[in-house]
Design a protein around this motif. Structure first.
Motif, PDB file in Angstrom:
ATOM      1  N   ILE A  82     -11.573 -50.363  46.376  1.00 16.86           N
ATOM      2  CA  ILE A  82     -11.429 -49.015  45.810  1.00 16.86           C
ATOM      3  C   ILE A  82      -9.955 -48.631  45.772  1.00 16.86           C
ATOM      4  CG2 ILE A  82     -11.902 -46.564  46.217  1.00 16.86           C
ATOM      5  CD1 ILE A  82     -14.646 -47.468  47.345  1.00 16.86           C
ATOM      6  N   TRP A  83      -9.243 -48.899  46.859  1.00 14.05           N
ATOM      7  CA  TRP A  83      -7.829 -48.546  46.889  1.00 14.05           C
ATOM      8  C   TRP A  83      -7.044 -49.349  45.861  1.00 14.05           C
ATOM      9  CZ3 TRP A  83      -3.493 -50.211  50.547  1.00 14.05           C
ATOM     10  CH2 TRP A  83      -2.413 -49.339  50.433  1.00 14.05           C
ATOM     11  N   PHE A  84      -7.374 -50.615  45.683  1.00 11.73           N
ATOM     12  CA  PHE A  84      -6.707 -51.447  44.683  1.00 11.73           C
ATOM     13  C   PHE A  84      -6.930 -50.887  43.277  1.00 11.73           C
ATOM     14  CE2 PHE A  84      -7.044 -54.856  41.538  1.00 11.73           C
ATOM     15  CZ  PHE A  84      -5.756 -55.356  41.584  1.00 11.73           C
ATOM     16  N   ILE A  85      -8.179 -50.532  42.975  1.00 15.83           N
ATOM     17  CA  ILE A  85      -8.486 -49.985  41.642  1.00 15.83           C
ATOM     18  C   ILE A  85      -7.716 -48.699  41.403  1.00 15.83           C
ATOM     19  CG2 ILE A  85     -10.332 -48.945  40.237  1.00 15.83           C
ATOM     20  CD1 ILE A  85     -10.363 -51.999  40.343  1.00 15.83           C
ATOM     21  N   VAL A  86      -7.651 -47.844  42.416  1.00 15.47           N
ATOM     22  CA  VAL A  86      -6.947 -46.570  42.245  1.00 15.47           C
ATOM     23  C   VAL A  86      -5.439 -46.792  42.142  1.00 15.47           C
ATOM     24  CG1 VAL A  86      -6.389 -44.395  43.386  1.00 15.47           C
ATOM     25  CG2 VAL A  86      -8.738 -45.183  43.324  1.00 15.47           C
ATOM     26  N   SER A  87      -4.869 -47.579  43.029  1.00  7.67           N
ATOM     27  CA  SER A  87      -3.409 -47.716  43.024  1.00  7.67           C
ATOM     28  C   SER A  87      -2.914 -48.617  41.903  1.00  7.67           C
ATOM     29  CB  SER A  87      -2.919 -48.235  44.380  1.00  7.67           C
ATOM     30  OG  SER A  87      -3.453 -49.513  44.634  1.00  7.67           O
ATOM     31  N   PHE A  88      -3.446 -49.817  41.802  1.00 12.75           N
ATOM     32  CA  PHE A  88      -2.978 -50.756  40.782  1.00 12.75           C
ATOM     33  C   PHE A  88      -3.590 -50.441  39.422  1.00 12.75           C
ATOM     34  CE2 PHE A  88      -2.894 -54.889  38.587  1.00 12.75           C
ATOM     35  CZ  PHE A  88      -1.550 -55.172  38.702  1.00 12.75           C
ATOM     36  N   GLY A  89      -4.892 -50.173  39.414  1.00 13.11           N
ATOM     37  CA  GLY A  89      -5.578 -49.920  38.146  1.00 13.11           C
ATOM     38  C   GLY A  89      -5.124 -48.635  37.483  1.00 13.11           C
ATOM     39  N   ALA A  90      -5.223 -47.520  38.220  1.00 12.58           N
ATOM     40  CA  ALA A  90      -4.873 -46.228  37.625  1.00 12.58           C
ATOM     41  C   ALA A  90      -3.369 -46.081  37.448  1.00 12.58           C
ATOM     42  CB  ALA A  90      -5.416 -45.096  38.494  1.00 12.58           C
ATOM     43  N   GLY A  91      -2.592 -46.656  38.337  1.00 11.18           N
ATOM     44  CA  GLY A  91      -1.143 -46.498  38.260  1.00 11.18           C
ATOM     45  C   GLY A  91      -0.459 -47.445  37.298  1.00 11.18           C
ATOM     46  N   ILE A  92      -1.068 -48.605  37.022  1.00 11.85           N
ATOM     47  CA  ILE A  92      -0.397 -49.609  36.198  1.00 11.85           C
ATOM     48  C   ILE A  92      -1.252 -50.013  34.989  1.00 11.85           C
ATOM     49  CG2 ILE A  92       0.553 -51.943  36.179  1.00 11.85           C
ATOM     50  CD1 ILE A  92       1.229 -51.512  39.156  1.00 11.85           C
ATOM     51  N   ILE A  93      -2.458 -50.500  35.250  1.00 13.99           N
ATOM     52  CA  ILE A  93      -3.274 -51.058  34.165  1.00 13.99           C
ATOM     53  C   ILE A  93      -3.767 -49.984  33.194  1.00 13.99           C
ATOM     54  CG2 ILE A  93      -5.393 -52.317  33.638  1.00 13.99           C
ATOM     55  CD1 ILE A  93      -5.029 -53.803  36.279  1.00 13.99           C
ATOM     56  N   PHE A  94      -4.321 -48.904  33.729  1.00 14.63           N
ATOM     57  CA  PHE A  94      -4.914 -47.862  32.875  1.00 14.63           C
ATOM     58  C   PHE A  94      -3.984 -46.675  32.663  1.00 14.63           C
ATOM     59  CE2 PHE A  94      -8.507 -49.707  35.371  1.00 14.63           C
ATOM     60  CZ  PHE A  94      -9.001 -50.506  34.361  1.00 14.63           C
TER      61      PHE A  94
ATOM     62  N   LEU B  64      -1.238 -38.042  34.053  1.00  9.32           N
ATOM     63  CA  LEU B  64      -2.151 -38.481  35.103  1.00  9.32           C
ATOM     64  C   LEU B  64      -1.840 -39.894  35.588  1.00  9.32           C
ATOM     65  CD1 LEU B  64      -4.548 -37.570  36.785  1.00  9.32           C
ATOM     66  CD2 LEU B  64      -6.063 -38.510  35.047  1.00  9.32           C
ATOM     67  N   GLY B  65      -1.447 -40.798  34.699  1.00  7.62           N
ATOM     68  CA  GLY B  65      -1.074 -42.149  35.111  1.00  7.62           C
ATOM     69  C   GLY B  65       0.126 -42.135  36.043  1.00  7.62           C
ATOM     70  N   PHE B  66       1.127 -41.318  35.725  1.00  8.12           N
ATOM     71  CA  PHE B  66       2.299 -41.169  36.584  1.00  8.12           C
ATOM     72  C   PHE B  66       1.901 -40.577  37.930  1.00  8.12           C
ATOM     73  CE2 PHE B  66       5.654 -38.368  38.190  1.00  8.12           C
ATOM     74  CZ  PHE B  66       6.664 -39.288  38.389  1.00  8.12           C
ATOM     75  N   TRP B  67       1.025 -39.564  37.904  1.00  2.94           N
ATOM     76  CA  TRP B  67       0.598 -38.917  39.143  1.00  2.94           C
ATOM     77  C   TRP B  67      -0.109 -39.901  40.067  1.00  2.94           C
ATOM     78  CZ3 TRP B  67      -3.943 -37.849  41.746  1.00  2.94           C
ATOM     79  CH2 TRP B  67      -3.842 -36.912  42.772  1.00  2.94           C
ATOM     80  N   PHE B  68      -1.015 -40.729  39.517  1.00  7.77           N
ATOM     81  CA  PHE B  68      -1.704 -41.718  40.344  1.00  7.77           C
ATOM     82  C   PHE B  68      -0.727 -42.738  40.914  1.00  7.77           C
ATOM     83  CE2 PHE B  68      -5.979 -40.584  38.787  1.00  7.77           C
ATOM     84  CZ  PHE B  68      -6.645 -40.654  40.001  1.00  7.77           C
ATOM     85  N   ALA B  69       0.247 -43.147  40.117  1.00  8.83           N
ATOM     86  CA  ALA B  69       1.210 -44.136  40.589  1.00  8.83           C
ATOM     87  C   ALA B  69       2.083 -43.562  41.697  1.00  8.83           C
ATOM     88  CB  ALA B  69       2.076 -44.619  39.435  1.00  8.83           C
ATOM     89  N   GLN B  70       2.410 -42.273  41.629  1.00  5.73           N
ATOM     90  CA  GLN B  70       3.332 -41.681  42.596  1.00  5.73           C
ATOM     91  C   GLN B  70       2.635 -41.065  43.805  1.00  5.73           C
ATOM     92  OE1 GLN B  70       6.574 -42.192  42.312  1.00  5.73           O
ATOM     93  NE2 GLN B  70       5.971 -43.380  40.540  1.00  5.73           N
ATOM     94  N   GLN B  71       1.512 -40.364  43.589  1.00  5.82           N
ATOM     95  CA  GLN B  71       0.888 -39.626  44.686  1.00  5.82           C
ATOM     96  C   GLN B  71      -0.593 -39.911  44.854  1.00  5.82           C
ATOM     97  OE1 GLN B  71       1.697 -35.512  44.065  1.00  5.82           O
ATOM     98  NE2 GLN B  71       3.871 -35.726  44.404  1.00  5.82           N
ATOM     99  N   GLY B  72      -1.286 -40.103  43.782  1.00  6.82           N
ATOM    100  CA  GLY B  72      -2.742 -40.219  43.838  1.00  6.82           C
ATOM    101  C   GLY B  72      -3.232 -41.344  44.718  1.00  6.82           C
ATOM    102  N   SER B  73      -2.572 -42.491  44.660  1.00  7.07           N
ATOM    103  CA  SER B  73      -3.020 -43.620  45.479  1.00  7.07           C
ATOM    104  C   SER B  73      -2.822 -43.336  46.963  1.00  7.07           C
ATOM    105  CB  SER B  73      -2.300 -44.900  45.072  1.00  7.07           C
ATOM    106  OG  SER B  73      -0.928 -44.793  45.286  1.00  7.07           O
ATOM    107  N   MET B  74      -1.791 -42.578  47.313  1.00  7.00           N
ATOM    108  CA  MET B  74      -1.595 -42.220  48.725  1.00  7.00           C
ATOM    109  C   MET B  74      -2.686 -41.269  49.209  1.00  7.00           C
ATOM    110  SD  MET B  74       2.525 -41.848  49.068  1.00  7.00           S
ATOM    111  CE  MET B  74       2.712 -40.777  47.652  1.00  7.00           C
ATOM    112  N   TYR B  75      -3.049 -40.291  48.376  1.00 14.92           N
ATOM    113  CA  TYR B  75      -4.122 -39.365  48.745  1.00 14.92           C
ATOM    114  C   TYR B  75      -5.439 -40.109  48.907  1.00 14.92           C
ATOM    115  CZ  TYR B  75      -1.040 -35.448  47.606  1.00 14.92           C
ATOM    116  OH  TYR B  75      -0.020 -34.553  47.561  1.00 14.92           O
TER     117      TYR B  75
END
Length: 85
Positions: free
Chosen positions: A24-36, A50-61
Motif C-alpha cells: 500500500i505504501w509503495f502504491i501511494v508513494s511511488f505510484g501516486a507520486g511518480i507513475i500516476f 495532487l501528484g505533487f502533493w502525494f510526492a511531497q507530503q501524501g506518502s508521509m501521511y
C-alpha cells in the motif's frame, strides 16, 4: 496446537500484514507520486497539484497512518495467538 506451530502461524500472519502494508505504501508513494502523477495533477488539493502533493507530503501521511494500522493489527494478532501480556 503446539507452541512451535502457533509461533509459525503467528509469524506467517505477521509477514502477510507487513507485505500488504508495504505494498500500500509503495502504491501511494511511488505510484501516486511518480507513475500516476500526470493523471493526478489534473486535480488540485490546497492549491497544489495532487501528484505533487502525494510526492511531497501524501506518502508521509499515509506512512504514519499505516504505522497505526500495523499497531492495531498486531495487537489483534497478539490476542489471537495468546502473546498479549
Amino acid at each position: 496446537m503446539t507452541d512451535k506451530d502457533r509461533a509459525k502461524a503467528y509469524w506467517k500472519e505477521n509477514i502477510k500484514y507487513v507485505l500488504l502494508l508495504l505494498f500500500i505504501w509503495f502504491i501511494v508513494s511511488f505510484g501516486a507520486g511518480i507513475i500516476f502523477k500526470d493523471a493526478l495533477n489534473t486535480v488540485r488539493l490546497g492549491g497544489f497539484k495532487l501528484g505533487f502533493w502525494f510526492a511531497q507530503q501524501g506518502s508521509m501521511y499515509v506512512f504514519v497512518v499505516l504505522i497505526f494500522v500495523y499497531v492495531r493489527l498486531m495487537n489483534k494478532l497478539d490476542k489471537k495467538y495468546g502473546y498479549d501480556v
